[in-house]
Design a protein around this motif. Structure first.
Motif, PDB file in Angstrom:
ATOM      1  N   ASN A  24       0.838  -1.201   0.000  1.00 24.71           N
ATOM      2  CA  ASN A  24       0.000   0.000   0.000  1.00 24.71           C
ATOM      3  C   ASN A  24       0.875   1.255   0.000  1.00 24.71           C
ATOM      4  O   ASN A  24       1.155   1.831   1.043  1.00 24.71           O
ATOM      5  CB  ASN A  24      -0.910   0.001   1.233  1.00 24.71           C
ATOM      6  N   VAL A  25       1.290   1.694  -1.191  1.00 31.73           N
ATOM      7  CA  VAL A  25       2.178   2.854  -1.293  1.00 31.73           C
ATOM      8  C   VAL A  25       1.495   4.086  -1.871  1.00 31.73           C
ATOM      9  O   VAL A  25       2.108   5.146  -1.963  1.00 31.73           O
ATOM     10  CB  VAL A  25       3.434   2.530  -2.137  1.00 31.73           C
ATOM     11  N   GLU A  26       0.235   3.989  -2.278  1.00 28.33           N
ATOM     12  CA  GLU A  26      -0.437   5.143  -2.876  1.00 28.33           C
ATOM     13  C   GLU A  26      -0.705   6.217  -1.815  1.00 28.33           C
ATOM     14  O   GLU A  26      -0.861   5.905  -0.635  1.00 28.33           O
ATOM     15  CB  GLU A  26      -1.739   4.736  -3.569  1.00 28.33           C
ATOM     16  N   PRO A  27      -0.728   7.481  -2.215  1.00 26.85           N
ATOM     17  CA  PRO A  27      -0.952   8.560  -1.246  1.00 26.85           C
ATOM     18  C   PRO A  27      -2.406   8.598  -0.771  1.00 26.85           C
ATOM     19  O   PRO A  27      -3.333   8.276  -1.511  1.00 26.85           O
ATOM     20  CB  PRO A  27      -0.601   9.829  -2.022  1.00 26.85           C
ATOM     21  N   VAL A  28      -2.566   8.960   0.501  1.00 28.98           N
ATOM     22  CA  VAL A  28      -3.895   9.102   1.096  1.00 28.98           C
ATOM     23  C   VAL A  28      -3.971  10.452   1.796  1.00 28.98           C
ATOM     24  O   VAL A  28      -2.954  11.042   2.155  1.00 28.98           O
ATOM     25  CB  VAL A  28      -4.205   7.974   2.104  1.00 28.98           C
ATOM     26  N   THR A  29      -5.177  10.940   1.985  1.00 33.52           N
ATOM     27  CA  THR A  29      -5.385  12.199   2.688  1.00 33.52           C
ATOM     28  C   THR A  29      -5.540  11.899   4.172  1.00 33.52           C
ATOM     29  O   THR A  29      -6.378  11.094   4.575  1.00 33.52           O
ATOM     30  CB  THR A  29      -6.648  12.908   2.164  1.00 33.52           C
ATOM     31  N   LEU A  33      -6.696  17.989  13.130  1.00 29.24           N
ATOM     32  CA  LEU A  33      -7.632  18.941  13.719  1.00 29.24           C
ATOM     33  C   LEU A  33      -7.550  20.301  13.021  1.00 29.24           C
ATOM     34  O   LEU A  33      -8.537  21.013  12.917  1.00 29.24           O
ATOM     35  CB  LEU A  33      -7.355  19.116  15.214  1.00 29.24           C
ATOM     36  N   PHE A  34      -6.368  20.651  12.557  1.00 27.74           N
ATOM     37  CA  PHE A  34      -6.137  21.980  11.980  1.00 27.74           C
ATOM     38  C   PHE A  34      -5.954  21.973  10.470  1.00 27.74           C
ATOM     39  O   PHE A  34      -5.638  22.996   9.874  1.00 27.74           O
ATOM     40  CB  PHE A  34      -4.921  22.628  12.644  1.00 27.74           C
ATOM     41  N   GLY A  35      -6.102  20.830   9.831  1.00 24.32           N
ATOM     42  CA  GLY A  35      -5.927  20.785   8.385  1.00 24.32           C
ATOM     43  C   GLY A  35      -5.839  19.362   7.881  1.00 24.32           C
ATOM     44  O   GLY A  35      -6.199  18.419   8.572  1.00 24.32           O
ATOM     45  N   GLN A  36      -5.313  19.226   6.681  1.00 21.22           N
ATOM     46  CA  GLN A  36      -5.141  17.897   6.098  1.00 21.22           C
ATOM     47  C   GLN A  36      -3.875  17.873   5.259  1.00 21.22           C
ATOM     48  O   GLN A  36      -3.366  18.916   4.852  1.00 21.22           O
ATOM     49  CB  GLN A  36      -6.353  17.501   5.271  1.00 21.22           C
ATOM     50  N   ALA A  37      -3.375  16.673   5.016  1.00 20.77           N
ATOM     51  CA  ALA A  37      -2.152  16.519   4.230  1.00 20.77           C
ATOM     52  C   ALA A  37      -2.207  15.205   3.465  1.00 20.77           C
ATOM     53  O   ALA A  37      -2.934  14.281   3.839  1.00 20.77           O
ATOM     54  CB  ALA A  37      -0.927  16.545   5.135  1.00 20.77           C
ATOM     55  N   GLU A  38      -1.432  15.132   2.401  1.00 22.24           N
ATOM     56  CA  GLU A  38      -1.296  13.907   1.608  1.00 22.24           C
ATOM     57  C   GLU A  38      -0.042  13.165   2.091  1.00 22.24           C
ATOM     58  O   GLU A  38       1.053  13.735   2.115  1.00 22.24           O
ATOM     59  CB  GLU A  38      -1.145  14.251   0.123  1.00 22.24           C
ATOM     60  N   LEU A  43       3.724   5.197   5.043  1.00 24.77           N
ATOM     61  CA  LEU A  43       4.152   5.975   6.213  1.00 24.77           C
ATOM     62  C   LEU A  43       3.064   6.035   7.278  1.00 24.77           C
ATOM     63  O   LEU A  43       3.360   6.009   8.480  1.00 24.77           O
ATOM     64  CB  LEU A  43       4.560   7.383   5.794  1.00 24.77           C
ATOM     65  N   VAL A  44       1.814   6.094   6.859  1.00 27.32           N
ATOM     66  CA  VAL A  44       0.706   6.103   7.816  1.00 27.32           C
ATOM     67  C   VAL A  44       0.661   4.774   8.582  1.00 27.32           C
ATOM     68  O   VAL A  44       0.506   4.750   9.804  1.00 27.32           O
ATOM     69  CB  VAL A  44      -0.634   6.384   7.100  1.00 27.32           C
ATOM     70  N   ILE A  45       0.822   3.671   7.865  1.00 30.31           N
ATOM     71  CA  ILE A  45       0.789   2.347   8.509  1.00 30.31           C
ATOM     72  C   ILE A  45       1.965   2.194   9.468  1.00 30.31           C
ATOM     73  O   ILE A  45       1.789   1.812  10.630  1.00 30.31           O
ATOM     74  CB  ILE A  45       0.790   1.231   7.442  1.00 30.31           C
TER      75      ILE A  45
END
Length: 103
Positions: A24-29, A33-38, A43-45
């Protein structure tokens, strides 16, 4: 032996997470609390697994600290009780009697 099984399960879990993360290497949003990022999902996992390990390790350290504190207090109490114990007088029978000797 228990440590070896724990180490084996740890390595197996790390291998499963690594394979899952690499797939799972595709970017996710990621919403904060103060915003969002891709971010790449890998890295999230891995970040989630790392933070889970940090939390579990912290809870374990707090528990170890509490147990050591309790052990130290109980050892101190035991030493105080043994120091306060009065020697037995001759009128009081001993709780442990020696067996008779054979001549």
């Amino acid at each position: 032996m228990k440590f070896q099984w724990t180490m084996l399960f740890g390595i197996l879990f790390a291998l499963i997470v690594a394979i899952f993360a690499v797939i799972n290497v595709e970017p996710v949003t990621v919403n904060y609390l103060f915003g969002q990022a891709e971010w790449p999902l890998i890295l999230v996992i891995l970040g989630s697994v790392f933070m889970g390990g940090i939390i579990i390790g912290s809870v374990g350290l707090v528990r170890i600290y509490a147990l050591q504190k309790t052990l130290k207090q109980l050892t101190k109490d035991l030493a105080n009780c043994q120091a306060e114990k009065l020697p037995q007088t001759e009128e009081e029978p001993s709780a442990i009697e020696e067996p008779p000797t054979v001549k």
